[in-house]
Design an enzyme around this catalytic site. Sequence first.
Site, PDB file in Angstrom:
ATOM      1  N   VAL A 114       0.855  -1.191   0.000  1.00 19.20           N
ATOM      2  CA  VAL A 114       0.000   0.000   0.000  1.00 19.20           C
ATOM      3  C   VAL A 114       0.890   1.240   0.000  1.00 19.20           C
ATOM      4  CG1 VAL A 114      -1.808   1.268   1.216  1.00 19.20           C
ATOM      5  CG2 VAL A 114      -1.784  -1.234   1.276  1.00 19.20           C
ATOM      6  N   LEU A 115       0.971   1.917  -1.141  1.00 17.88           N
ATOM      7  CA  LEU A 115       1.802   3.115  -1.270  1.00 17.88           C
ATOM      8  C   LEU A 115       0.959   4.377  -1.408  1.00 17.88           C
ATOM      9  CD1 LEU A 115       4.643   1.768  -3.609  1.00 17.88           C
ATOM     10  CD2 LEU A 115       4.656   2.011  -1.119  1.00 17.88           C
ATOM     11  N   SER A 116      -0.337   4.239  -1.153  1.00 19.23           N
ATOM     12  CA  SER A 116      -1.250   5.384  -1.197  1.00 19.23           C
ATOM     13  C   SER A 116      -1.751   5.675   0.211  1.00 19.23           C
ATOM     14  CB  SER A 116      -2.427   5.070  -2.122  1.00 19.23           C
ATOM     15  OG  SER A 116      -3.504   5.953  -1.878  1.00 19.23           O
ATOM     16  N   GLY A 117      -2.057   6.935   0.467  1.00 24.56           N
ATOM     17  CA  GLY A 117      -2.556   7.314   1.792  1.00 24.56           C
ATOM     18  C   GLY A 117      -4.058   7.372   1.869  1.00 24.56           C
ATOM     19  N   SER A 118      -4.753   6.776   0.896  1.00 25.79           N
ATOM     20  CA  SER A 118      -6.215   6.883   0.847  1.00 25.79           C
ATOM     21  C   SER A 118      -6.909   6.167   1.996  1.00 25.79           C
ATOM     22  CB  SER A 118      -6.742   6.340  -0.487  1.00 25.79           C
ATOM     23  OG  SER A 118      -6.479   4.956  -0.611  1.00 25.79           O
TER      24      SER A 118
END
Length: 201
Positions: free
Chosen positions: A46-50
Site C-alpha cells: 500500500v503506497l497510497s494514503g487513501s
Amino acid sequence: MRFRKWIGSALTFLMAVAFFTVAGSVVLSKVSGSEPNFYGYQLKTVLSGSMEPSIPTGSVAAIKPGGDMTRFNVGDVITFRSGDNKLITHRIIEVTKDEQSGQVLYRTKGDNNDAADSELVHPANVTGVYTGFNVPYVGYFLSFAGTKTGNVTLLIIPGILLFLYAVVTLWKAIASLEEKKPEANQSQSDTKHPDVIDAST
C-alpha cells in the site's frame, strides 16, 4: 518488575519475528516473480494514503482471497480491480443492486478521501477482503525490491554478508589455534624439565 520486563522482551521478540517472517516471505515472492502470499493470505503493498490511518502508507496489508464476493457489507474493506486494472483497497460505504440485473454492486471510498469512488464495484472485480492485519513500512522496501536495482541489491548484499561471515569465522578459528600452540609448547617444556625437589634431610 522482572516478570514485566520478561513479558515485554518476549512480546518484542515475537513482533520482530512476525515482522521479518512476513517481510522475508514477501521479498522472496517478489524476487521469484510470484504473487506475494503468506499461509493463504495475499500480501499487498500500500503506497497510497487513501486508507490512512486504518492502513498506513508504505505498509503491507494481508488480504484474504476467495469465497462469495457478494457477501460483503457496509464497513468491510475490500481489494478490487478498477476500470484501468489497478488494484485498490477501499472501504464499502454502500451496498446496492443493478436495477436491471439485480446484481449486487459496491460503492467504495478511501477512509482518507473526501469523496467516494466514481465507479461502482462489481463482485467479479473483487479479489479479496482486508483482514485488519498490516506490517508498516515494508511496502517502501518492497517497492524498491521490485526494481532492477533492487533485485540486484537483494542478490549481492546477502552474498557479501555470507562472504564476510565466512572470513570472520575463519579468522577466529586461526586465532584460536595460534593461542593453543604456546600453551601446548609450555606443557611439553614442563614435562621434559620437571621441578627438582630436594628430599634430603
